[in-house]
Scaffold this motif. Structure first.
Motif, PDB file in Angstrom:
ATOM      1  N   ILE A  28       0.849  -1.206   0.000  1.00 36.90           N
ATOM      2  CA  ILE A  28       0.000   0.000   0.000  1.00 36.90           C
ATOM      3  C   ILE A  28       0.882   1.252   0.000  1.00 36.90           C
ATOM      4  CG2 ILE A  28      -1.655   1.345   1.371  1.00 36.90           C
ATOM      5  CD1 ILE A  28      -3.030  -1.010   0.155  1.00 36.90           C
ATOM      6  N   ALA A 192      -5.119   2.017  -2.203  1.00 41.11           N
ATOM      7  CA  ALA A 192      -5.742   0.728  -1.883  1.00 41.11           C
ATOM      8  C   ALA A 192      -6.568   0.225  -3.062  1.00 41.11           C
ATOM      9  CB  ALA A 192      -6.618   0.867  -0.645  1.00 41.11           C
ATOM     10  N   LYS A 193      -7.275   1.149  -3.736  1.00 43.12           N
ATOM     11  CA  LYS A 193      -8.104   0.779  -4.894  1.00 43.12           C
ATOM     12  C   LYS A 193      -7.256   0.209  -6.016  1.00 43.12           C
ATOM     13  CE  LYS A 193     -11.641   4.234  -4.788  1.00 43.12           C
ATOM     14  NZ  LYS A 193     -12.118   5.414  -5.511  1.00 43.12           N
ATOM     15  N   GLU A 196      -5.947  -3.204  -5.083  1.00 45.80           N
ATOM     16  CA  GLU A 196      -6.999  -4.214  -5.185  1.00 45.80           C
ATOM     17  C   GLU A 196      -7.239  -4.601  -6.643  1.00 45.80           C
ATOM     18  OE1 GLU A 196     -10.739  -2.940  -3.686  1.00 45.80           O
ATOM     19  OE2 GLU A 196     -11.521  -4.981  -3.483  1.00 45.80           O
TER      20      GLU A 196
END
Lengths: 217, 76
Positions: A28, A192-193, A196
């Motif tokens: 991250i 984070a997006k 992911e």
């Protein structure tokens, strides 16, 4: 996994992460630095420059000025479908800079940049950046193309400083200090997006590659 | 020459603080105290301010004198 905001003053944020493995927390952090898109001047067209500073030095100074970033209305040039090298309304914001010293020394500031296209969100994070000083008779005129970009391509797009500290009982503290492109909370969320999205893609690719071999007991 | 836009080491924007820093220091305040007030906390950023020499002012002076010289020689 657990996350808690310890502090958020709009410039920097401190998050407590519990039960997050080091590898994930560090991923991250690295996505924050290298992958979150921000806006900066990427192309400069010099029409006139009779100042004491060379074109490339001037262009470099201007490119380092952070711009408030509108992630909702713009896309990375490499992901834009316009196919235009100069860009379109979704991948470029055009600014102009005109300044001339007549009888006194004039300092040109980032507040002198004039937006020609794009949304009102996009502007230098501060108007107080000195760009160049002009002696009487000197003038500059240039056109600037502000684009989205990422820290892995050029350090000017790095959204801020991201560090990770070990805490007690396996907890970690993620510290992020924004350079002003994005509010710190938004930048962490974007990181984070993207992370992911990438792990999702990796899973799909691995499943395709391994096929039935992956399903065997 | 001109005060840098960013800190060389950490990349934090610092250029926008220069004018305020200079004004406050010229009014007689201690540079360290001024930097604390401006929120410049890391020593990499602090040395940018403390060690800076605004060299372009001399270049501009040179430019203006040169223009004057050229004008005079043109008049003759």
């Amino acid at each position: 996994m657990e996350a808690r905001v310890l502090r958020d003053d709009g410039k920097s944020i401190e998050l407590e992460l519990k039960g997050v493995p080091l590898s994930i927390a560090n991923a991250i952090r690295r996505h924050l630095i290298n992958e979150v898109p921000t806006m900066a001047v990427e192309e400069v067209m010099v029409i006139e420059n009779s100042s004491s500073v060379y074109n490339e030095v001037l262009a470099h100074r201007i490119s380092l000025i952070p711009f408030k970033t509108d992630l909702d209305n713009f896309v990375l040039p490499e992901e834009c479908d316009c196919g235009n090298r100069l860009g379109c309304d979704r991948c470029v914001v055009r600014f102009s800079l005109r300044a001339k010293a007549v009888s006194e020394v004039v300092t040109v500031y980032s507040r002198d940049l004039v937006r020609e296209t794009g949304t009102e969100v996009v502007e230098p994070v501060s108007g107080d950046f000195p760009i160049v000083k002009l002696a009487p008779g000197q003038a500059i005129e240039m056109e600037l193309y502000v684009r989205l970009g990422t820290g892995k391509k050029h350090a000017k797009w790095i959204p801020g400083i991201a560090t990770l500290y070990d805490g007690p009982d396996g907890s970690r503290t993620l510290y992020f200090e924004s350079f002003g492109f994005l509010p710190p909370a938004r930048a962490v969320l974007e990181a984070a997006k993207i992370f992911e999205k990438r792990t999702g893609e990796l899973e799909r690719v691995l499943m395709e590659a391994l096929g039935d071999a992956g399903k065997e007991a | 020459m001109l005060f840098p836009i960013r800190c060389f080491s950490c990349g934090a924007p610092i250029g926008h603080l220069w004018d305020r820093y200079r004004q406050m220091v010229e009014s007689g305040r201690r540079p360290g105290e001024v930097l604390d007030e401006l929120g410049v906390k890391r020593y990499c950023c602090r040395r940018m301010f403390i060690t800076h020499v605004e060299y372009i002012d001399e270049l501009l002076e040179f430019h203006m004198q040169r223009v004057q010289q050229l004008r005079k020689s043109g008049e003759r």
